[in-house]
Design an enzyme around this catalytic site. Sequence first.
Site, mmCIF file in Angstrom:
data_model
loop_
_atom_site.group_PDB
_atom_site.id
_atom_site.type_symbol
_atom_site.label_atom_id
_atom_site.label_comp_id
_atom_site.label_asym_id
_atom_site.label_seq_id
_atom_site.Cartn_x
_atom_site.Cartn_y
_atom_site.Cartn_z
ATOM 1 N N ASP A 17 16.006 5.734 54.684
ATOM 2 C CA ASP A 17 14.615 5.722 55.133
ATOM 3 C C ASP A 17 14.104 4.284 55.109
ATOM 4 O O ASP A 17 14.232 3.583 54.091
ATOM 5 C CB ASP A 17 13.745 6.586 54.208
ATOM 6 C CG ASP A 17 14.072 8.070 54.335
ATOM 7 O OD1 ASP A 17 14.782 8.444 55.285
ATOM 8 O OD2 ASP A 17 13.620 8.853 53.470
ATOM 9 N N LYS A 44 17.795 15.218 54.415
ATOM 10 C CA LYS A 44 17.533 16.451 53.667
ATOM 11 C C LYS A 44 18.741 16.923 52.868
ATOM 12 O O LYS A 44 18.607 17.398 51.743
ATOM 13 C CB LYS A 44 17.057 17.550 54.618
ATOM 14 C CG LYS A 44 15.653 17.284 55.116
ATOM 15 C CD LYS A 44 15.110 18.371 55.986
ATOM 16 C CE LYS A 44 13.740 17.965 56.490
ATOM 17 N NZ LYS A 44 12.755 17.857 55.408
ATOM 18 N N ALA A 46 21.198 15.054 51.617
ATOM 19 C CA ALA A 46 21.363 14.155 50.468
ATOM 20 C C ALA A 46 20.282 14.427 49.416
ATOM 21 O O ALA A 46 20.569 14.489 48.212
ATOM 22 C CB ALA A 46 21.289 12.706 50.937
ATOM 23 N N ASN A 190 9.104 26.417 55.313
ATOM 24 C CA ASN A 190 7.678 26.287 55.009
ATOM 25 C C ASN A 190 6.922 27.122 56.055
ATOM 26 O O ASN A 190 7.528 27.776 56.900
ATOM 27 C CB ASN A 190 7.243 24.817 54.946
ATOM 28 C CG ASN A 190 7.357 24.087 56.273
ATOM 29 O OD1 ASN A 190 7.467 24.711 57.325
ATOM 30 N ND2 ASN A 190 7.327 22.765 56.231
ATOM 31 N N ASP A 253 2.441 11.704 45.987
ATOM 32 C CA ASP A 253 3.261 11.551 47.192
ATOM 33 C C ASP A 253 4.139 12.805 47.310
ATOM 34 O O ASP A 253 5.001 13.032 46.456
ATOM 35 C CB ASP A 253 4.124 10.291 47.058
ATOM 36 C CG ASP A 253 5.063 10.090 48.236
ATOM 37 O OD1 ASP A 253 4.974 10.845 49.221
ATOM 38 O OD2 ASP A 253 5.903 9.170 48.160
ATOM 39 N N GLY A 258 9.778 19.537 49.368
ATOM 40 C CA GLY A 258 10.539 20.717 49.787
ATOM 41 C C GLY A 258 11.995 20.608 49.341
ATOM 42 O O GLY A 258 12.596 21.588 48.887
ATOM 43 N N ASP A 259 12.569 19.423 49.446
ATOM 44 C CA ASP A 259 13.969 19.230 49.039
ATOM 45 C C ASP A 259 14.117 19.346 47.518
ATOM 46 O O ASP A 259 15.114 19.877 47.021
ATOM 47 C CB ASP A 259 14.476 17.864 49.511
ATOM 48 C CG ASP A 259 14.539 17.775 51.032
ATOM 49 O OD1 ASP A 259 14.698 18.818 51.691
ATOM 50 O OD2 ASP A 259 14.397 16.652 51.560
ATOM 51 N N SER A 289 8.033 16.096 41.094
ATOM 52 C CA SER A 289 8.366 15.102 42.129
ATOM 53 C C SER A 289 7.115 14.598 42.846
ATOM 54 O O SER A 289 7.076 13.436 43.248
ATOM 55 C CB SER A 289 9.374 15.668 43.130
ATOM 56 O OG SER A 289 8.740 16.430 44.128
ATOM 57 N N SER A 298 11.827 10.258 43.135
ATOM 58 C CA SER A 298 10.840 11.044 42.378
ATOM 59 C C SER A 298 11.467 12.230 41.654
ATOM 60 O O SER A 298 10.752 13.044 41.073
ATOM 61 C CB SER A 298 9.743 11.544 43.335
ATOM 62 O OG SER A 298 10.225 12.564 44.180
HETATM 63 P P1 ATP Z 1 8.209 18.198 52.571
HETATM 64 O O1 ATP Z 1 8.539 18.289 54.040
HETATM 65 O O2 ATP Z 1 7.068 17.296 52.234
HETATM 66 O O3 ATP Z 1 9.388 17.961 51.701
HETATM 67 P P2 ATP Z 1 7.861 21.074 52.734
HETATM 68 O O4 ATP Z 1 6.859 21.351 53.808
HETATM 69 O O5 ATP Z 1 9.290 21.343 53.000
HETATM 70 O O6 ATP Z 1 7.649 19.619 52.152
HETATM 71 P P3 ATP Z 1 6.080 22.284 50.809
HETATM 72 O O7 ATP Z 1 5.864 23.733 50.992
HETATM 73 O O8 ATP Z 1 5.002 21.344 51.238
HETATM 74 O O9 ATP Z 1 7.499 21.922 51.449
HETATM 75 O O10 ATP Z 1 6.362 21.976 49.259
HETATM 76 C C1 ATP Z 1 7.483 22.531 48.594
HETATM 77 C C2 ATP Z 1 7.078 22.870 47.179
HETATM 78 O O11 ATP Z 1 6.659 21.678 46.520
HETATM 79 C C3 ATP Z 1 5.914 23.836 47.080
HETATM 80 O O12 ATP Z 1 6.351 25.199 47.108
HETATM 81 C C4 ATP Z 1 5.331 23.448 45.724
HETATM 82 O O13 ATP Z 1 6.023 24.111 44.682
HETATM 83 C C5 ATP Z 1 5.603 21.941 45.627
HETATM 84 N N1 ATP Z 1 4.416 21.164 46.053
HETATM 85 C C6 ATP Z 1 4.177 20.630 47.257
HETATM 86 N N2 ATP Z 1 2.964 20.008 47.281
HETATM 87 C C7 ATP Z 1 2.440 20.162 46.037
HETATM 88 C C8 ATP Z 1 1.211 19.763 45.399
HETATM 89 N N3 ATP Z 1 0.277 19.082 46.061
HETATM 90 N N4 ATP Z 1 1.033 20.117 44.102
HETATM 91 C C9 ATP Z 1 1.976 20.799 43.428
HETATM 92 N N5 ATP Z 1 3.145 21.209 43.957
HETATM 93 C C10 ATP Z 1 3.378 20.903 45.245
#
Ligand code: ATP
Length: 309
Positions: A17, A44, A46, A190, A253, A258-259, A289, A298
């Site tokens: 990145d 993703k 990694a 998501n 941040d 998600g990862d 994270s 993180s």
């Molecule tokens: P990204 O693409 O940013 O990696 P994503 O869209 O794949 O994220 P999210 O659903 O946004 O995945 O987040 C995954 C998990 O991370 C959530 O289920 C939650 O447990 C945690 N999480 C995300 N944002 C927060 C937050 N603001 N506070 C606490 N936990 C969070």
Amino acid sequence: MSQEAPSIVVVGSVNRDLVTILERMPAGGETVHARDFLQSHGGKGANQAVAAARLGAKVALVAKVGGDVFGADALANFRAAGIDTSHVGELPDKPTGTATILVEPDGENRIMIVAGANGALTPADVEAAADTIAKARLVLLQLEVPMETVAAALAVSARVGTPVCLNPAPAPDSLDAGLIGPALRFVVPNRGELALLTGLPTESEADLAAAARALLARGVGAVVVTLGAEGALLVEGEGEPRRFPAARVRALDTTGAGDAFIGAFAARFVHDGDVEAAIRNGAAFAGLSVTRQGAQASYPAMALSDLGD
Ligand code: ATP
């Protein structure tokens, strides 16, 4: 490299990145001085491999990097995390995958991904890892490598009897409908990815459950929808969907949250097969994270038992 057979095999992407922080976006033909530049390990596949490994899981990665400094650096990073890299190929004539990210002061991102070596991960590479996949307890897949390679990973896993967890990210423009079927023990989308996968609305809780049930009807074992700060939803079998709260933290941040969730989910699932505890561990680790900058940077190294479940 670890002597023990890996319990998780990740078939996926490796990126570098490259983040430039701008005062403003340059116009065509214009040069501007940017505010800052950062680079980090990403992709993703990694990220999920490193997240699971930081929690003590034995992880093998099936991936391709380029014959450049980013590839060498990525390999060193995987080895430092204790990840088995015997199925990570180095392609001298390809660049390592990159994500060039332009960030404006209001936080708006523009992201350009070059697949590079990720685009050259083939079904034959997955076949070559079939013995490792056969010994594992879970295979993790995402959609940053060619679709035929994802399909091959599903087919090989089904043949050798290893369950698969698919994270359908980045959200696909189109997905071979045949990929969503009984070979998938888990799908972890998501909200937006679930909408794209099913063509159904995902606004309300009832929408989410109905869309997840559309995947179950195609033979998927369980659907875990991640909902950012709203936590996650588990839909499986005939029972009511179950909600799991996110960690209550001040998010700094959310890159790679998600990862982090999926890596920790996988680490716990292969530990004792407890799906609900795996979701709680996923939420706890992703919660940690988001309190730190970056994706892999993180993810703390810690014992699964310290995630409090
Ligand atoms: P990204 O693409 O940013 O990696 P994503 O869209 O794949 O994220 P999210 O659903 O946004 O995945 O987040 C995954 C998990 O991370 C959530 O289920 C939650 O447990 C945690 N999480 C995300 N944002 C927060 C937050 N603001 N506070 C606490 N936990 C969070």
